[in-house]
Motif scaffolding. Structure first.
Motif, PDB file in Angstrom:
ATOM      1  N   THR A   1       0.849  -1.199   0.000  1.00 20.26           N
ATOM      2  CA  THR A   1       0.000   0.000   0.000  1.00 20.26           C
ATOM      3  C   THR A   1       0.880   1.243   0.000  1.00 20.26           C
ATOM      4  O   THR A   1       1.696   1.429   0.904  1.00 20.26           O
ATOM      5  N   THR A   2       0.713   2.090  -0.999  1.00 20.21           N
ATOM      6  CA  THR A   2       1.547   3.287  -1.118  1.00 20.21           C
ATOM      7  C   THR A   2       0.678   4.492  -1.476  1.00 20.21           C
ATOM      8  O   THR A   2      -0.531   4.383  -1.685  1.00 20.21           O
ATOM      9  N   GLY A   3       1.341   5.654  -1.551  1.00 18.06           N
ATOM     10  CA  GLY A   3       0.668   6.866  -1.999  1.00 18.06           C
ATOM     11  C   GLY A   3      -0.472   7.304  -1.101  1.00 18.06           C
ATOM     12  O   GLY A   3      -0.405   7.210   0.131  1.00 18.06           O
ATOM     13  N   PHE A   4      -1.550   7.765  -1.711  1.00 20.70           N
ATOM     14  CA  PHE A   4      -2.734   8.266  -1.006  1.00 20.70           C
ATOM     15  C   PHE A   4      -3.297   7.215  -0.050  1.00 20.70           C
ATOM     16  O   PHE A   4      -3.612   7.497   1.109  1.00 20.70           O
ATOM     17  N   MET A   5      -3.392   5.973  -0.550  1.00 15.17           N
ATOM     18  CA  MET A   5      -3.998   4.909   0.259  1.00 15.17           C
ATOM     19  C   MET A   5      -3.149   4.541   1.458  1.00 15.17           C
ATOM     20  O   MET A   5      -3.668   4.004   2.448  1.00 15.17           O
ATOM     21  N   LYS A   6      -1.857   4.802   1.405  1.00 18.85           N
ATOM     22  CA  LYS A   6      -1.011   4.500   2.557  1.00 18.85           C
ATOM     23  C   LYS A   6      -1.501   5.250   3.788  1.00 18.85           C
ATOM     24  O   LYS A   6      -1.632   4.681   4.873  1.00 18.85           O
ATOM     25  N   HIS A   7      -1.774   6.542   3.630  1.00 21.13           N
ATOM     26  CA  HIS A   7      -2.203   7.340   4.770  1.00 21.13           C
ATOM     27  C   HIS A   7      -3.627   6.998   5.199  1.00 21.13           C
ATOM     28  O   HIS A   7      -3.941   7.053   6.398  1.00 21.13           O
ATOM     29  N   ILE A   8      -4.462   6.624   4.251  1.00 17.94           N
ATOM     30  CA  ILE A   8      -5.815   6.177   4.616  1.00 17.94           C
ATOM     31  C   ILE A   8      -5.710   4.925   5.487  1.00 17.94           C
ATOM     32  O   ILE A   8      -6.340   4.832   6.553  1.00 17.94           O
ATOM     33  N   MET A   9      -4.910   3.955   5.020  1.00 19.02           N
ATOM     34  CA  MET A   9      -4.771   2.701   5.771  1.00 19.02           C
ATOM     35  C   MET A   9      -4.110   2.932   7.121  1.00 19.02           C
ATOM     36  O   MET A   9      -4.510   2.347   8.129  1.00 19.02           O
ATOM     37  N   GLN A  10      -3.069   3.766   7.159  1.00 19.47           N
ATOM     38  CA  GLN A  10      -2.391   4.033   8.432  1.00 19.47           C
ATOM     39  C   GLN A  10      -3.350   4.677   9.429  1.00 19.47           C
ATOM     40  O   GLN A  10      -3.336   4.344  10.623  1.00 19.47           O
ATOM     41  N   GLY A  11      -4.175   5.603   8.951  1.00 24.31           N
ATOM     42  CA  GLY A  11      -5.149   6.217   9.838  1.00 24.31           C
ATOM     43  C   GLY A  11      -6.146   5.206  10.359  1.00 24.31           C
ATOM     44  O   GLY A  11      -6.464   5.174  11.561  1.00 24.31           O
ATOM     45  N   LEU A  12      -6.633   4.341   9.468  1.00 21.71           N
ATOM     46  CA  LEU A  12      -7.618   3.337   9.875  1.00 21.71           C
ATOM     47  C   LEU A  12      -7.026   2.323  10.859  1.00 21.71           C
ATOM     48  O   LEU A  12      -7.652   1.973  11.861  1.00 21.71           O
ATOM     49  N   VAL A  13      -5.804   1.847  10.560  1.00 24.15           N
ATOM     50  CA  VAL A  13      -5.175   0.850  11.437  1.00 24.15           C
ATOM     51  C   VAL A  13      -4.851   1.453  12.807  1.00 24.15           C
ATOM     52  O   VAL A  13      -4.924   0.770  13.833  1.00 24.15           O
ATOM     53  N   THR A  14      -4.493   2.737  12.825  1.00 23.41           N
ATOM     54  CA  THR A  14      -4.236   3.407  14.109  1.00 23.41           C
ATOM     55  C   THR A  14      -5.521   3.493  14.928  1.00 23.41           C
ATOM     56  O   THR A  14      -5.520   3.248  16.147  1.00 23.41           O
ATOM     57  N   LEU A  15      -6.629   3.825  14.259  1.00 23.16           N
ATOM     58  CA  LEU A  15      -7.916   3.927  14.955  1.00 23.16           C
ATOM     59  C   LEU A  15      -8.475   2.556  15.323  1.00 23.16           C
ATOM     60  O   LEU A  15      -9.077   2.396  16.392  1.00 23.16           O
ATOM     61  N   PHE A  16      -8.265   1.586  14.453  1.00 21.36           N
ATOM     62  CA  PHE A  16      -8.840   0.252  14.645  1.00 21.36           C
ATOM     63  C   PHE A  16      -7.733  -0.795  14.525  1.00 21.36           C
ATOM     64  O   PHE A  16      -7.584  -1.445  13.482  1.00 21.36           O
ATOM     65  N   PRO A  17      -6.939  -0.995  15.588  1.00 20.49           N
ATOM     66  CA  PRO A  17      -5.811  -1.939  15.536  1.00 20.49           C
ATOM     67  C   PRO A  17      -6.214  -3.359  15.164  1.00 20.49           C
ATOM     68  O   PRO A  17      -5.386  -4.126  14.657  1.00 20.49           O
ATOM     69  N   SER A  18      -7.458  -3.718  15.380  1.00 16.36           N
ATOM     70  CA  SER A  18      -7.908  -5.074  15.066  1.00 16.36           C
ATOM     71  C   SER A  18      -7.826  -5.367  13.571  1.00 16.36           C
ATOM     72  O   SER A  18      -7.835  -6.532  13.158  1.00 16.36           O
ATOM     73  N   MET A  19      -7.725  -4.309  12.751  1.00 12.10           N
ATOM     74  CA  MET A  19      -7.586  -4.511  11.313  1.00 12.10           C
ATOM     75  C   MET A  19      -6.282  -5.214  10.968  1.00 12.10           C
ATOM     76  O   MET A  19      -6.149  -5.769   9.866  1.00 12.10           O
ATOM     77  N   ASN A  20      -5.313  -5.176  11.874  1.00 16.94           N
ATOM     78  CA  ASN A  20      -4.015  -5.805  11.610  1.00 16.94           C
ATOM     79  C   ASN A  20      -3.707  -6.912  12.618  1.00 16.94           C
ATOM     80  O   ASN A  20      -2.561  -7.168  12.933  1.00 16.94           O
ATOM     81  N   SER A  21      -4.738  -7.545  13.112  1.00 21.10           N
ATOM     82  CA  SER A  21      -4.531  -8.640  14.056  1.00 21.10           C
ATOM     83  C   SER A  21      -5.607  -9.699  13.837  1.00 21.10           C
ATOM     84  O   SER A  21      -6.593  -9.474  13.125  1.00 21.10           O
ATOM     85  N   GLY A  22      -5.410 -10.836  14.451  1.00 23.37           N
ATOM     86  CA  GLY A  22      -6.413 -11.886  14.395  1.00 23.37           C
ATOM     87  C   GLY A  22      -6.721 -12.366  12.989  1.00 23.37           C
ATOM     88  O   GLY A  22      -5.848 -12.483  12.129  1.00 23.37           O
ATOM     89  N   LYS A  23      -8.004 -12.608  12.746  1.00 22.44           N
ATOM     90  CA  LYS A  23      -8.452 -13.153  11.465  1.00 22.44           C
ATOM     91  C   LYS A  23      -8.138 -12.209  10.309  1.00 22.44           C
ATOM     92  O   LYS A  23      -7.788 -12.653   9.202  1.00 22.44           O
ATOM     93  N   ALA A  24      -8.233 -10.909  10.541  1.00 21.11           N
ATOM     94  CA  ALA A  24      -7.955  -9.948   9.468  1.00 21.11           C
ATOM     95  C   ALA A  24      -6.512 -10.057   9.002  1.00 21.11           C
ATOM     96  O   ALA A  24      -6.234 -10.062   7.789  1.00 21.11           O
ATOM     97  N   ALA A  25      -5.574 -10.145   9.947  1.00 18.48           N
ATOM     98  CA  ALA A  25      -4.162 -10.271   9.591  1.00 18.48           C
ATOM     99  C   ALA A  25      -3.885 -11.616   8.923  1.00 18.48           C
ATOM    100  O   ALA A  25      -3.086 -11.701   7.971  1.00 18.48           O
ATOM    101  N   GLU A  26      -4.535 -12.668   9.407  1.00 21.55           N
ATOM    102  CA  GLU A  26      -4.365 -14.000   8.825  1.00 21.55           C
ATOM    103  C   GLU A  26      -4.799 -14.002   7.360  1.00 21.55           C
ATOM    104  O   GLU A  26      -4.075 -14.486   6.481  1.00 21.55           O
ATOM    105  N   ASP A  27      -5.983 -13.435   7.102  1.00 22.78           N
ATOM    106  CA  ASP A  27      -6.489 -13.395   5.731  1.00 22.78           C
ATOM    107  C   ASP A  27      -5.592 -12.539   4.830  1.00 22.78           C
ATOM    108  O   ASP A  27      -5.373 -12.872   3.661  1.00 22.78           O
TER     109      ASP A  27
END
Length: 401
Positions: free
Chosen positions: A263-289
């Protein structure tokens, strides 16, 4: 009436647009878009020049090498009585004890560092003499303590005229590209040039691109990814070194980030903001998938695989395979090719035993060891640079040895 409806629709659209812009702005702010990416400064071609000691200048180039999980597990000791020598130690505090319990990948990472120093030495005007484990081998029963006590290598510098090596510029390119590769196969000349990188009789490179081997190795790669994704302790170890935003990347400067997931460019900051707000996006089943999907995407766009094999699995062989791997990366850059390790199946924890043994029976039947499995091809997109620490963080205080 129609004018009123149109006006209401326009107001709603304007409000929605304003809301979207507000949300995007908030995510960008949380991502740290305004922070200077200090973690990229070591990639600047002038970074090393600020250091007067040639040993530190060379180590600043070694710092750019690939390392397992981007842990950068290197420490260097400088001796006042040996002004042209430095000692490389494996940093025991950066062991990946779940994914790499035998520290094999960590030793490969020592070799990558050493090769980058060798290439930089040619350009800067130094012959680099290498002596592996100059003070003795590790005690495997007290491995972490041995790493702190015994250096992996002693490097001795000798001044000589600088050499204009074409590989030097490639030190400043990303070592790993996880993007899609072109389906165009490698030429016979490219394969021969890459396989010839290893002039060490104990380390060899094998490149395959026929459909049968692509299918087999792709299957092994997916097996390894699925097992690693399901291994809770291994997944937790990766989660702990994930840097969600610019602030964390500047603070830690090693480990994983969204760029490593492609993930780069514009979407990098969107994803970083989302993962910071919702850490579960990078753990558990989400990270596995996400891991399984990323490996599947990589396998589906792989025209060739390279295997690095050694006759045994000694610490010397592991380090030397890392030297060969680094040189393979640089030579691939020269040919316009990119690489990505898909070595989960080569990890040595309990859950991985069955596919580990199977791939070795098939591709190292004589009792050797497959040290690396990497995909290889022409990249469709450029890869982003990954985090790097300050080279001064690698220095061991003089009174600590």
């Amino acid at each position: 009436m129609k004018k009123a409806v149109k006006k209401s629709v326009s107001l709603v659209l304007i409000s929605l647009s304003a809301l979207v812009l507000l949300i995007v702005g908030i995510l960008f702010y949380i991502s740290g878009v305004l922070q200077k990416p200090a973690y990229l400064e070591p990639w600047n071609t002038t970074y090393a020049a600020q250091f007067g000691d040639p040993r530190i200048r060379l180590a600043a180039h070694g710092l750019l090498a690939a390392s397992g999980h981007n842990m950068q597990p290197w420490r260097i000791a400088l001796s006042g009585s040996e002004p042209m020598s430095l000692y490389l130690y494996a940093d025991s505090s950066r062991m990946s004890k779940e994914a790499d319990p035998l520290a094999r990948q960590m030793m490969i990472s020592q070799g990558t560092f050493l090769d980058y120093i060798d290439v930089a030495g040619q350009k800067l005007g130094y012959a680099v003499g290498l002596d592996l484990f100059p003070m003795g081998q590790y005690n495997e029963q007290t491995l972490a303590q041995s790493m702190d006590t015994y250096p992996v290598a002693k490097l001795t510098l000798r001044k000589r005229p600088p050499q204009d090596t074409p590989l030097y510029d490639d030190l400043f390119l990303p070592d790993t590209n996880r993007m899609a590769y072109s389906p165009v196969p490698l030429t016979r000349q490219q394969i021969e040039q890459l396989e010839a990188v290893s002039d060490d009789s104990g380390v060899s490179i094998r490149i395959v691109q026929d459909k049968a081997n692509l299918d087999k190795l792709g299957h092994y790669a997916m097996q390894g990814a699925a097992i690693e994704a399901a291994a809770a302790s291994v997944a937790k170890e990766s989660e702990d070194i994930f840097r969600a935003n610019e602030r964390e990347k500047n603070q830690y400067r090693y480990g994983f980030s969204v760029e490593g997931q492609g993930t780069t460019g514009f979407m990098k900051h969107i994803m970083q903001g989302l993962v910071t707000l919702f850490p579960s996006m990078n753990s558990g089943k989400a990270a596995e998938d996400r891991l399984i999907q990323s490996v599947q995407t990589a396998v589906d766009s792989t025209p060739a695989y390279a295997l690095i094999l050694t006759k045994d699995n000694s610490r010397d062989s592991q380090v030397r395979s890392g030297i060969v791997y680094s040189r393979l990366i640089l030579e691939a850059h020269q040919l316009g090719l990119a690489m990505q390790p898909l070595s989960q199946v080569l990890e040595e924890y309990l859950q991985m035993q069955e596919p580990y043994r199977a791939i070795h029976r098939e591709y190292a039947p004589g009792g050797g060891t497959i040290q690396m499995l990497v995909r290889l091809g022409q990249p469709i997109k450029e890869a982003p640079l990954s985090m790097r620490r300050e080279v001064t963080e690698l220095l061991i205080p003089a009174d600590a040895k």
